[in-house]
Design a protein around this motif. Structure first.
Motif, PDB file in Angstrom:
ATOM      1  N   LYS A  94      25.458 -13.768 -51.096  1.00  0.00           N
ATOM      2  CA  LYS A  94      25.839 -14.306 -49.522  1.00  0.00           C
ATOM      3  C   LYS A  94      26.511 -12.922 -48.517  1.00  0.00           C
ATOM      4  CE  LYS A  94      29.871 -17.147 -49.463  1.00  0.00           C
ATOM      5  NZ  LYS A  94      29.866 -18.185 -49.139  1.00  0.00           N
ATOM      6  N   VAL A  95      26.516 -12.038 -48.648  1.00  0.00           N
ATOM      7  CA  VAL A  95      26.881 -11.256 -48.092  1.00  0.00           C
ATOM      8  C   VAL A  95      26.001 -10.498 -47.708  1.00  0.00           C
ATOM      9  CG1 VAL A  95      27.996  -8.855 -48.151  1.00  0.00           C
ATOM     10  CG2 VAL A  95      29.000 -10.238 -49.742  1.00  0.00           C
ATOM     11  N   LYS A  96      24.574 -10.082 -48.576  1.00  0.00           N
ATOM     12  CA  LYS A  96      23.832  -9.785 -47.220  1.00  0.00           C
ATOM     13  C   LYS A  96      22.948 -11.355 -46.242  1.00  0.00           C
ATOM     14  CE  LYS A  96      18.708  -8.109 -48.632  1.00  0.00           C
ATOM     15  NZ  LYS A  96      18.006  -8.091 -50.199  1.00  0.00           N
ATOM     16  N   SER A 117      33.786  -4.077 -34.602  1.00  0.00           N
ATOM     17  CA  SER A 117      34.336  -2.739 -33.605  1.00  0.00           C
ATOM     18  C   SER A 117      34.506  -1.725 -34.518  1.00  0.00           C
ATOM     19  CB  SER A 117      34.882  -3.605 -32.112  1.00  0.00           C
ATOM     20  OG  SER A 117      36.393  -3.888 -32.879  1.00  0.00           O
ATOM     21  N   SER A 118      34.469  -2.547 -35.626  1.00  0.00           N
ATOM     22  CA  SER A 118      35.641  -0.841 -35.994  1.00  0.00           C
ATOM     23  C   SER A 118      35.488  -1.177 -37.445  1.00  0.00           C
ATOM     24  CB  SER A 118      36.830  -0.778 -36.087  1.00  0.00           C
ATOM     25  OG  SER A 118      37.634  -1.314 -36.804  1.00  0.00           O
ATOM     26  N   PRO A 119      35.681  -0.558 -38.726  1.00  0.00           N
ATOM     27  CA  PRO A 119      35.348  -0.904 -40.505  1.00  0.00           C
ATOM     28  C   PRO A 119      36.797  -1.765 -40.337  1.00  0.00           C
ATOM     29  CG  PRO A 119      36.156   1.553 -39.901  1.00  0.00           C
ATOM     30  CD  PRO A 119      35.729   0.975 -38.645  1.00  0.00           C
ATOM     31  N   PHE A 120      37.962  -1.820 -39.635  1.00  0.00           N
ATOM     32  CA  PHE A 120      38.708  -2.826 -40.360  1.00  0.00           C
ATOM     33  C   PHE A 120      38.953  -4.177 -39.391  1.00  0.00           C
ATOM     34  CE2 PHE A 120      39.903   2.016 -39.267  1.00  0.00           C
ATOM     35  CZ  PHE A 120      40.837   2.458 -40.152  1.00  0.00           C
ATOM     36  N   SER A 121      38.302  -3.845 -38.512  1.00  0.00           N
ATOM     37  CA  SER A 121      37.741  -5.321 -38.876  1.00  0.00           C
ATOM     38  C   SER A 121      37.158  -6.559 -39.010  1.00  0.00           C
ATOM     39  CB  SER A 121      37.151  -5.917 -36.978  1.00  0.00           C
ATOM     40  OG  SER A 121      37.539  -4.944 -35.756  1.00  0.00           O
ATOM     41  N   LEU A 122      36.781  -6.280 -40.674  1.00  0.00           N
ATOM     42  CA  LEU A 122      35.614  -6.557 -41.410  1.00  0.00           C
ATOM     43  C   LEU A 122      36.432  -7.325 -42.247  1.00  0.00           C
ATOM     44  CD1 LEU A 122      33.508  -3.439 -42.119  1.00  0.00           C
ATOM     45  CD2 LEU A 122      32.409  -6.115 -41.344  1.00  0.00           C
ATOM     46  N   PRO A 123      36.184  -8.207 -42.350  1.00  0.00           N
ATOM     47  CA  PRO A 123      36.646  -9.315 -43.390  1.00  0.00           C
ATOM     48  C   PRO A 123      36.689  -8.990 -44.932  1.00  0.00           C
ATOM     49  CG  PRO A 123      35.009 -10.398 -42.231  1.00  0.00           C
ATOM     50  CD  PRO A 123      35.041  -9.430 -41.955  1.00  0.00           C
ATOM     51  N   LYS A 124      37.519  -8.610 -45.808  1.00  0.00           N
ATOM     52  CA  LYS A 124      37.572  -7.868 -46.568  1.00  0.00           C
ATOM     53  C   LYS A 124      36.612  -8.181 -48.477  1.00  0.00           C
ATOM     54  CE  LYS A 124      42.318  -7.823 -48.145  1.00  0.00           C
ATOM     55  NZ  LYS A 124      43.368  -8.394 -48.622  1.00  0.00           N
ATOM     56  N   ARG A 125      35.689  -9.712 -47.704  1.00  0.00           N
ATOM     57  CA  ARG A 125      34.883 -10.153 -48.606  1.00  0.00           C
ATOM     58  C   ARG A 125      33.340  -9.975 -48.019  1.00  0.00           C
ATOM     59  NH1 ARG A 125      34.888 -11.227 -54.414  1.00  0.00           N
ATOM     60  NH2 ARG A 125      35.590 -12.913 -54.545  1.00  0.00           N
ATOM     61  N   GLU A 182      24.900 -13.317 -44.839  1.00  0.00           N
ATOM     62  CA  GLU A 182      25.432 -13.015 -43.858  1.00  0.00           C
ATOM     63  C   GLU A 182      25.286 -11.474 -42.944  1.00  0.00           C
ATOM     64  OE1 GLU A 182      29.519 -13.057 -45.607  1.00  0.00           O
ATOM     65  OE2 GLU A 182      29.413 -15.288 -45.323  1.00  0.00           O
ATOM     66  N   TRP A 183      25.116 -10.972 -43.468  1.00  0.00           N
ATOM     67  CA  TRP A 183      24.698  -9.383 -42.354  1.00  0.00           C
ATOM     68  C   TRP A 183      23.924 -10.047 -41.974  1.00  0.00           C
ATOM     69  CZ3 TRP A 183      27.216  -4.882 -41.374  1.00  0.00           C
ATOM     70  CH2 TRP A 183      28.124  -4.457 -41.583  1.00  0.00           C
ATOM     71  N   LEU A 184      22.336  -9.784 -42.964  1.00  0.00           N
ATOM     72  CA  LEU A 184      20.925 -10.432 -42.430  1.00  0.00           C
ATOM     73  C   LEU A 184      21.146 -11.627 -40.595  1.00  0.00           C
ATOM     74  CD1 LEU A 184      19.279 -10.222 -45.183  1.00  0.00           C
ATOM     75  CD2 LEU A 184      18.964  -8.478 -43.260  1.00  0.00           C
ATOM     76  N   SER A 185      21.891 -12.415 -41.053  1.00  0.00           N
ATOM     77  CA  SER A 185      22.049 -13.591 -39.819  1.00  0.00           C
ATOM     78  C   SER A 185      22.913 -12.954 -38.507  1.00  0.00           C
ATOM     79  CB  SER A 185      22.876 -14.986 -40.835  1.00  0.00           C
ATOM     80  OG  SER A 185      24.113 -14.622 -40.771  1.00  0.00           O
ATOM     81  N   GLY A 186      24.007 -11.862 -38.818  1.00  0.00           N
ATOM     82  CA  GLY A 186      24.380 -11.457 -37.205  1.00  0.00           C
ATOM     83  C   GLY A 186      25.796 -11.415 -37.458  1.00  0.00           C
ATOM     84  N   LYS A 187      26.086 -11.991 -38.448  1.00  0.00           N
ATOM     85  CA  LYS A 187      27.642 -12.598 -38.557  1.00  0.00           C
ATOM     86  C   LYS A 187      28.403 -11.392 -38.630  1.00  0.00           C
ATOM     87  CE  LYS A 187      31.420 -14.529 -41.464  1.00  0.00           C
ATOM     88  NZ  LYS A 187      31.593 -15.420 -43.054  1.00  0.00           N
ATOM     89  N   TYR A 188      28.104 -10.067 -38.679  1.00  0.00           N
ATOM     90  CA  TYR A 188      28.978  -9.149 -39.057  1.00  0.00           C
ATOM     91  C   TYR A 188      28.478  -8.368 -37.210  1.00  0.00           C
ATOM     92  CZ  TYR A 188      30.016 -10.562 -42.747  1.00  0.00           C
ATOM     93  OH  TYR A 188      30.521 -11.327 -43.834  1.00  0.00           O
ATOM     94  N   SER A 189      27.064  -8.387 -36.750  1.00  0.00           N
ATOM     95  CA  SER A 189      26.769  -7.624 -34.986  1.00  0.00           C
ATOM     96  C   SER A 189      27.724  -7.082 -34.128  1.00  0.00           C
ATOM     97  CB  SER A 189      26.052  -8.087 -34.715  1.00  0.00           C
ATOM     98  OG  SER A 189      24.968  -8.723 -35.552  1.00  0.00           O
TER      99      SER A 189
END
Length: 154
Positions: A107-109, A121-129, A111-118
């Motif tokens: 699930k995480v991989k 701006s900072s590590p603090f902006s990342l969702p917990k999961r 989301e990353w590959l699809s650009g959800k977290y592209s």
């Protein structure tokens, strides 16, 4: 004159009432053939299947002992985590255990590959999961996808 009461004119068979009550308390897992039960459970998504397994002991046993129910969901995740899923299957893990071991990572991989977290701006902006343990190859795939996205955006 004798008074006829409607209530007393039809004696109630207490045994048949008890039997009907017991019959109505049975659920479909107990009543239907296993093939039909598995067909019903196979229509559920992963979350619903896990919730159904927590409903009662009978459902849990039916769901957990049927590797067939987990295979489809596991193969869907295989598109994202082929190496991990093939490795687990090669090590003799059941479809259910393989899915449980790889569900969050896939699930995480994805989301990353699809650009959800592209555009984070900072590590603090990342969702917990959005972070889970992944090997260097997986992070390499994610980095490649990000670099490709940046080239097409420019």
């Amino acid at each position: 004159m004798q008074k006829n009461s409607k209530r007393n004119s039809h004696p109630v068979d207490k045994e048949s009432c008890t039997d009907r009550k017991k019959e109505s308390q049975k659920d479909f897992v107990e009543v239907l053939p296993p093939e039909v039960t598995f067909e019903i459970f196979s229509k559920l998504d992963i979350q619903s299947l896990c919730k159904a397994a927590m409903t009662c002991k009978r459902w849990n046993q039916a769901i957990e002992k049927s590797d067939y129910l987990w295979k489809h969901h596991c193969l869907t995740r295989r598109a994202i985590c082929q190496k991990e899923i093939d490795g687990d299957r090669g090590n003799g893990y059941s479809w259910r255990v393989t899915l449980l071991r790889n569900y969050w990572m896939s699930k995480v991989k994805y989301e990353w590959l699809s650009g959800k977290y592209s555009n984070i701006s900072s590590p603090f902006s990342l969702p917990k999961r959005c972070i889970c343990p992944m090997d260097a190859d997986s992070w390499g795939e994610i980095l490649e996808a990000e670099m490709k996205r940046k080239r097409t955006d420019s």
